[in-house]
Design a protein around this motif. Structure first.
Motif: not given
Lengths: 639, 76
Positions: A153-161
């Motif tokens: 129940a919240c935004p989930v985003l990917p991240f490429d370090g």
């Protein structure tokens, strides 16, 4: 909500990054803020957290991001974790954070999800960022972000370090975070609930992993297979230790060798500055103050900056590759016998270069007790500034004709400092109460290739923090010592006369009865006082007090040795004898005569009491031991 | 048996069946991901009787003796 009166630094949104150690939090933080961040100390704690504005290309100044120490849960078990919790609820710089980004390592989802669930219960506006997506992509693992977002129940985003992919989207979502209700304190889950929550996290993680990817777990295992292979060698009971010694030797010899040209360069600049200032008005008091008070004192500590930078770079390199956690594990057993932990190792070894960065490096130790014991005994490690004094004393004792005896003496001094450190640690560990549990559950991160840019910037930030913190204290002490050694007879041309008449000289004569049992006279006493500015000063101070005007350094030492051989006190007895020189070496081995160390210790421990106790204890112990040894040797007939 | 049992050798796979001892320590072990029912592999020990090195799923962990003692295990 934040009222405008109490808001100290932020007008817009303040977003906190929360996540487990090694989850990629700091990498995300670095990308978010660019280079525009500062570190702030939480009042009363040595642990730092960083606060920074968004990098210019990411938009307006109205969003600030806060990095916090890694935490496994919202139920703190170490000083670091307490800082993270306090940063959320009672932040002195922000009053209250407006939103939380929970950083979750994509390869460790099931282990990191419980933290997300705990945070969700508190009611903070939040979002989740899944890191290590470059690693996941390489193995062909795709995580179902939509499912995670729906379930959590919240935004989930990917991240490429690696390439900062996903950064813009993260910023856009973070700006949208809104309060729904007042946050509450985290609930402590009872054992059964904790079990249930963990099973739940596991199910969610599995579903998110397996939605688009077949055999996701096997593919994840491939990510760590290299690490397992490397660890078979690097953590091997025999090869592991050999490599450990090799890696550490390489680190510390590079601190010496790589730094030397830069140190010479800085030394050169300050010498030029010194001469330039004196040339303005050669005999004026103000140029003397600027040149020999201000410039010299700054030179004395700025000259260490290259060493400190290289040391921080080296430690940062070991940390970011994942080796530092292994090194701490390898050495944990012997250290725990002394009341410390494996994490104390790097700061202590750094102490052989210089106690100042070593004390700063103790910040990496999570347990308060371990940290205090470590920073207490760091000054016992024989730092590089003691070397000139040891060299002079050894040259006096052996007249330079016996290389092996000189070498053995030097080795004995270094070994002695290690044994004394162990002894001191054993003693103080009984006096420092343990406030928190000392768990040594070290997560060993997977080996990763370090990012040079991040490493360089991190090393510079830490080095700059050293300059900023230690600078004013050192400056103040230096001014006091300059005034003390210059006045009242500042017009005297003869440097011996000037020093003899000065307050420091008078003090030297006052303390002569104190230094006399050490087998030395007031002139050596003055040397010992001035060594408090920097130990290396002892040798040049002896040169002044024993009236040597030869400027050339090589021959200065030679003529100093000759002078020392013939110097007599007011009773006509020789001052420098075998026993008194041995006494001087022991004194330098133990005594804490370094204002930079005291300055940093006050700042880092947040306690005058701690630094003063250390100062008194070491100097008293050194004095008593020297008197016993010198008088004992004389009693036995040693000159 | 517990994780420190001398019969346990590197390469062994074990299943966690329970915890004993300090509740704070138990909570921390669980927070690190060591919950009942998971399978872990013993990788070895650090020198001089140092921490025990284990792997579970794709995490590596070093545990001191007093911590390893808290985890009750059986052969997986």
């Amino acid at each position: 909500m934040r009222s405008s009166e109490t808001s100290l630094t932020v007008d817009g949104k303040a977003i906190a990054l929360i996540g487990a150690p090694n989850s990629g939090k700091t990498t995300l933080y670095n990308w978010l803020t660019g280079s525009r961040f500062k570190t702030v100390n939480y009042p009363g704690a040595t642990v730092e957290f960083s606060l920074g504005k968004l990098a210019p290309h990411l938009g307006d100044d109205s969003v600030q991001v806060m990095d916090t120490p890694g935490t496994y849960s919202l139920h703190p078990k170490s000083a670091d974790e307490w800082v993270t919790l306090r940063a959320l609820y009672e932040n002195p710089n922000l009053e209250k954070v407006d939103g939380v980004i929970v950083v979750v390592d994509g390869t460790q989802i099931s282990r990191h999800l419980p933290l997300v669930m705990q945070l969700r219960e508190t009611g903070f506006p939040m979002m989740v960022v899944i890191t290590m997506s470059d690693l996941l992509r390489r193995e062909g693992v795709e995580i179902d972000m939509g499912y995670l977002s729906q379930t959590l129940a919240c935004p989930v985003l990917p991240f490429d370090g690696l390439l900062a992919g996903g950064l813009k989207e993260i910023v856009a979502e973070a700006k949208k975070l809104q309060w729904v209700k007042e946050p509450i304190r985290p609930k402590v889950w009872p054992f059964e609930i904790q079990e249930t929550k963990l099973q739940e996290s596991e199910k969610i993680a599995e579903k998110a992993l397996n939605q688009f990817t077949e055999k996701a777990q096997e593919k994840l295992n491939k990510i760590v297979s290299t690490t397992e292979k490397l660890d078979r060698v690097l953590l091997h009971p025999i090869f592991g230790i050999v490599l450990f010694v090799g890696i550490m030797s390489a680190l510390f010899s590079s601190v010496y060798w790589l730094a030397t040209p830069f140190m010479d360069l800085i030394d050169g600049w300050f010498t030029t500055a010194n001469e330039a200032v004196v040339a303005l008005a050669p005999d004026a008091l103000w140029t003397d103050f600027l040149a020999n008070g201000v410039v010299t004192s700054f030179a004395a500590f700025m000259v260490f900056v290259p060493q400190i930078f290289i040391l921080f770079f080296g430690i940062g390199l070991l940390e970011s590759t994942g080796y530092l956690a292994r090194a701490a594990t390898l050495i944990d057993r012997p250290f725990s016998a002394l009341g410390m932990s494996g994490r104390s190792f790097v700061p202590l070894l750094s102490g052989f270069a210089c106690a100042v960065p070593a004390i700063i490096a103790t910040r990496n130790i999570p347990s308060t007790k371990d940290r205090l014991i470590t920073s207490f005994i760091v000054p016992l490690m024989s730092c590089s500034a003691r070397l000139p004094v040891y060299a002079l004393c050894i040259a006096f004792l052996f007249h330079g004709d016996s290389a092996w005896k000189a070498g053995a003496s030097l080795a004995a001094l270094y070994l002695g400092s290690v044994l004394l450190g162990a002894l001191a640690a054993g003693i103080v560990s009984r006096f420092i109460p343990r406030k928190e549990n000392s768990f040594f559950m070290m997560e060993l991160p997977i080996y990763r290739r370090p990012k040079l840019r991040v490493l360089l910037r991190q090393s510079w930030t830490r080095t700059y923090s050293y300059i900023k913190r230690a600078g004013p204290v050192i400056f103040a002490f230096a001014v006091v010592i300059w005034v003390g050694s210059t006045f009242p007879n500042y017009k005297a041309q003869d440097p011996y006369q000037k020093l003899s008449d000065s307050y420091v000289g008078q003090l030297g004569k006052v303390i002569e009865p104190v230094v006399a049992p050490m087998g030395v006279d007031w002139r050596v006493g003055v040397g010992l006082i001035s060594a408090f500015a920097a130990r290396e000063v002892f040798v040049s101070s002896l040169a002044v007090t024993f009236n040597i005007t030869d400027a050339d350094e090589e021959s200065q030492q030679q003529s100093l040795l000759t002078q020392m051989g013939t110097a007599v006190n007011s009773q006509g007895e020789k001052i420098f004898t075998v026993s008194s020189v041995i006494g001087l070496m022991i004194f330098f081995l133990i005594a804490l005569q370094c204002m930079s160390t005291v300055g940093v210790q006050i700042r880092e421990s947040g306690s005058w009491k701690f630094a003063i106790t250390q100062l008194v204890a070491f100097n008293l112990a050194a004095y008593v031991l020297v008197v016993v040894v010198v008088q004992g040797l004389r009693f036995l007939g040693v000159p | 048996m517990n994780l420190l049992d001398s019969k346990i050798k590197p390469g062994h796979s074990l299943e966690i069946v329970g915890f004993s001892g300090d509740p704070a320590l138990r909570e921390r072990l669980i927070e690190m991901g060591l919950r009942i029912g998971i399978t872990l592999t013993i990788l070895g020990r650090a020198p001089f009787g140092g921490p025990l090195l284990i792997r579970f799923k794709n995490s590596f962990l070093a545990l001191r003796n007093e911590e390893a003692l808290c985890a009750q295990v059986k052969q997986a």
